[in-house]
Design a protein around this motif. Structure first.
Motif, PDB file in Angstrom:
ATOM      1  N   LYS A  95      68.021  36.129  16.329  1.00  0.00           N
ATOM      2  CA  LYS A  95      68.057  36.616  17.712  1.00  0.00           C
ATOM      3  C   LYS A  95      69.277  36.047  18.413  1.00  0.00           C
ATOM      4  O   LYS A  95      69.538  34.854  18.344  1.00  0.00           O
ATOM      5  CB  LYS A  95      66.796  36.182  18.464  1.00  0.00           C
ATOM      6  CG  LYS A  95      65.783  37.276  18.638  1.00  0.00           C
ATOM      7  CD  LYS A  95      64.690  36.837  19.592  1.00  0.00           C
ATOM      8  CE  LYS A  95      63.698  37.970  19.812  1.00  0.00           C
ATOM      9  NZ  LYS A  95      62.618  37.573  20.727  1.00  0.00           N
TER      10      LYS A  95
ATOM     11  N   THR B 294      69.792  32.669  20.605  1.00  0.00           N
ATOM     12  CA  THR B 294      69.137  32.398  21.875  1.00  0.00           C
ATOM     13  C   THR B 294      68.530  31.004  21.907  1.00  0.00           C
ATOM     14  O   THR B 294      68.228  30.484  22.967  1.00  0.00           O
ATOM     15  CB  THR B 294      68.017  33.420  22.124  1.00  0.00           C
ATOM     16  OG1 THR B 294      67.091  33.359  21.048  1.00  0.00           O
ATOM     17  CG2 THR B 294      68.569  34.810  22.235  1.00  0.00           C
TER      18      THR B 294
ATOM     19  N   LYS C   7      68.749  42.276  24.006  1.00  0.00           N
ATOM     20  CA  LYS C   7      68.379  43.493  24.733  1.00  0.00           C
ATOM     21  C   LYS C   7      69.464  44.555  24.606  1.00  0.00           C
ATOM     22  O   LYS C   7      69.163  45.743  24.440  1.00  0.00           O
ATOM     23  CB  LYS C   7      68.122  43.167  26.214  1.00  0.00           C
ATOM     24  CG  LYS C   7      66.905  42.285  26.446  1.00  0.00           C
ATOM     25  CD  LYS C   7      66.727  41.980  27.920  1.00  0.00           C
ATOM     26  CE  LYS C   7      65.514  41.083  28.150  1.00  0.00           C
ATOM     27  NZ  LYS C   7      65.356  40.737  29.598  1.00  0.00           N
ATOM     28  N   GLU C   8      70.719  44.119  24.665  1.00  0.00           N
ATOM     29  CA  GLU C   8      71.818  45.064  24.510  1.00  0.00           C
ATOM     30  C   GLU C   8      71.833  45.665  23.106  1.00  0.00           C
ATOM     31  O   GLU C   8      72.179  46.845  22.931  1.00  0.00           O
ATOM     32  CB  GLU C   8      73.162  44.383  24.802  1.00  0.00           C
ATOM     33  CG  GLU C   8      73.397  44.040  26.256  1.00  0.00           C
ATOM     34  CD  GLU C   8      72.694  42.774  26.713  1.00  0.00           C
ATOM     35  OE1 GLU C   8      72.709  42.485  27.916  1.00  0.00           O
ATOM     36  OE2 GLU C   8      72.117  42.064  25.855  1.00  0.00           O
ATOM     37  N   GLN C   9      71.469  44.867  22.111  1.00  0.00           N
ATOM     38  CA  GLN C   9      71.385  45.373  20.744  1.00  0.00           C
ATOM     39  C   GLN C   9      70.350  46.487  20.636  1.00  0.00           C
ATOM     40  O   GLN C   9      70.596  47.513  19.993  1.00  0.00           O
ATOM     41  CB  GLN C   9      71.011  44.241  19.781  1.00  0.00           C
ATOM     42  CG  GLN C   9      72.175  43.378  19.344  1.00  0.00           C
ATOM     43  CD  GLN C   9      71.727  42.377  18.300  1.00  0.00           C
ATOM     44  OE1 GLN C   9      70.813  41.583  18.522  1.00  0.00           O
ATOM     45  NE2 GLN C   9      72.357  42.402  17.144  1.00  0.00           N
ATOM     46  N   ILE C  10      69.197  46.282  21.254  1.00  0.00           N
ATOM     47  CA  ILE C  10      68.140  47.295  21.217  1.00  0.00           C
ATOM     48  C   ILE C  10      68.636  48.589  21.869  1.00  0.00           C
ATOM     49  O   ILE C  10      68.450  49.685  21.325  1.00  0.00           O
ATOM     50  CB  ILE C  10      66.871  46.773  21.924  1.00  0.00           C
ATOM     51  CG1 ILE C  10      66.269  45.595  21.142  1.00  0.00           C
ATOM     52  CG2 ILE C  10      65.839  47.900  22.062  1.00  0.00           C
ATOM     53  CD1 ILE C  10      65.068  44.972  21.809  1.00  0.00           C
ATOM     54  N   ILE C  11      69.283  48.449  23.043  1.00  0.00           N
ATOM     55  CA  ILE C  11      69.814  49.631  23.727  1.00  0.00           C
ATOM     56  C   ILE C  11      70.842  50.331  22.841  1.00  0.00           C
ATOM     57  O   ILE C  11      70.840  51.568  22.715  1.00  0.00           O
ATOM     58  CB  ILE C  11      70.441  49.225  25.073  1.00  0.00           C
ATOM     59  CG1 ILE C  11      69.372  48.678  26.025  1.00  0.00           C
ATOM     60  CG2 ILE C  11      71.167  50.405  25.715  1.00  0.00           C
ATOM     61  CD1 ILE C  11      69.920  48.076  27.298  1.00  0.00           C
TER      62      ILE C  11
ATOM     63  N   ASP D 172      72.530  38.689  23.194  1.00  0.00           N
ATOM     64  CA  ASP D 172      72.593  40.101  23.596  1.00  0.00           C
ATOM     65  C   ASP D 172      71.500  40.916  22.907  1.00  0.00           C
ATOM     66  O   ASP D 172      71.708  42.084  22.595  1.00  0.00           O
ATOM     67  CB  ASP D 172      73.970  40.689  23.285  1.00  0.00           C
ATOM     68  CG  ASP D 172      74.249  40.706  21.786  1.00  0.00           C
ATOM     69  OD1 ASP D 172      73.540  40.012  21.041  1.00  0.00           O
ATOM     70  OD2 ASP D 172      75.167  41.421  21.360  1.00  0.00           O
TER      71      ASP D 172
END
Length: 352
Positions: free
Chosen positions: A200, A338, A205-209, A203
């Motif tokens: 993890k 993270t 969340k950005e990876q998921i997007i 980024d």
């Protein structure tokens, strides 16, 4: 009109004046078949299996031979109360929780804090896991990029993007590009499936997007026979990905100077491909040459999402380069884990 018929209505997927009849297969002429995309499910599972085999039989022995090793981490004493809180409630308890846990465990607050710090360190991915993950992605992106180059270099529409739209949507699909598209879709589906188990990063969340936007673009561009445009977009994106994964591998090997040189090459390629070539050539031709209809609006939206992510990641890359070159800051992946830093991990180890 049924739900399925309404979803696949040609006015949604094709430009004005075109229908699905225009894309019916005939002898020797092949067009995209949306049902073929269902193969991405077994394709993703197969890639996950191949990845596991690759990491065990290639990446792991290679990492050991090159000197990659995980740091020794302190082991925590078994404690059902603390473990229950760690698993079910929080990995980082607040001050009030620490006091409560200390009373219930009959331990000093300081020892409870230390227990949670050491417990988090145990769950933090080691260098070998990171090296294996980066090795797999490097192998795939490297193969994907140069395979795409091999497939496209003799295509006139690769060199002149205006040709991408000639006689659209009646553009026959070569079987090699059909399989390549399916492979790319399967790969990104496999990345989504393994996200909970992979390292993890900040980024996340950005990876998921990014993965959702990429999968959506591959899906809709295939169904609408925008293969030519889609191949160019994928090639532009793959141009820098394998260089980043190589830089990560060198970082885990602690080959500092080589890593820094490769990272600078990555930064240059990334910024040129994502902030110059993609918006000013590839995306520009899509906006100016393509007729406006429902699907093109959807594609525009997701392309803009990708471009915003490009700007975000470019900012992180530039910030990292300036921090290293101008301020002499400790070199660190801008998309680092993270969890706590390597410095925290070192402080947790017993002193010799």
């Amino acid at each position: 009109m049924g739900l399925s018929e309404g979803f696949w209505h040609h006015e949604y997927w094709l430009p004005p004046g075109a229908t699905w009849e225009d894309m019916k297969e005939s002898a020797g002429v092949h067009y995209p078949q949306p049902q073929n995309l269902l193969l991405c499910i077994p394709g993703a599972l197969l890639l996950i299996i191949v990845r596991c085999i690759f990491e065990r039989t290639v990446a792991l022995p290679l990492g050991r031979r090159l000197g990659v090793s995980d740091k020794r981490r302190p082991k925590v004493q078994p404690n059902a109360t603390l473990e229950g809180f760690y698993v079910q409630l929080s990995r980082t308890p607040k001050k009030g929780d620490l006091v409560s846990l200390a009373k219930r465990s009959d331990l000093p607050v300081r020892k409870v804090e230390t227990w949670f710090r050491h417990r988090r360190a145990q769950d933090r991915p080691g260098l070998m896991k990171k090296f294996c993950e980066a090795s797999w992605r490097f192998t795939f992106y490297f193969t994907s990029f140069f395979s795409a180059l091999g497939l496209l270099y003799d295509k006139p529409w690769f060199w002149d993007h205006t040709v991408c739209w000639l006689k659209y949507p009646q553009q026959p699909l070569p079987s090699a590009l059909d399989w390549f598209y399916l492979l790319e879709l399967s790969f990104y589906c496999s990345l989504v499936a393994t996200l909970p188990f992979d390292v993890k990063r900040k980024d996340f969340k950005e990876q998921i997007i990014h993965h959702i936007a990429t999968i959506t673009l591959i899906f809709v561009s295939y169904c609408a026979n925008l293969i030519r445009f889609g191949m160019i977009v994928m090639l532009v994106h793959d141009a820098s990905d394998y260089i980043l994964e190589l830089a990560k591998m060198l970082h885990y090997l602690k080959w500092k100077r080589v890593c820094e040189a490769v990272f600078i090459v990555f930064a240059v390629v990334f910024i040129i491909s994502r902030l110059v070539i993609f918006p000013l050539t590839t995306y520009y031709y899509f906006v100016t040459k393509f007729q406006l209809f429902l699907l093109s609006c959807l594609i525009n939206t997701f392309l803009m999402i990708l471009q915003l992510l490009h700007i975000f990641w470019s900012y992180l890359i530039i910030q990292m380069i300036f921090s290293v070159l101008l301020h002499g800051a400790k070199r660190k992946d801008a998309r680092s884990d993270t969890e706590e830093s390597e410095r925290s991990e070192a402080e947790d180890l017993p002193k010799s």
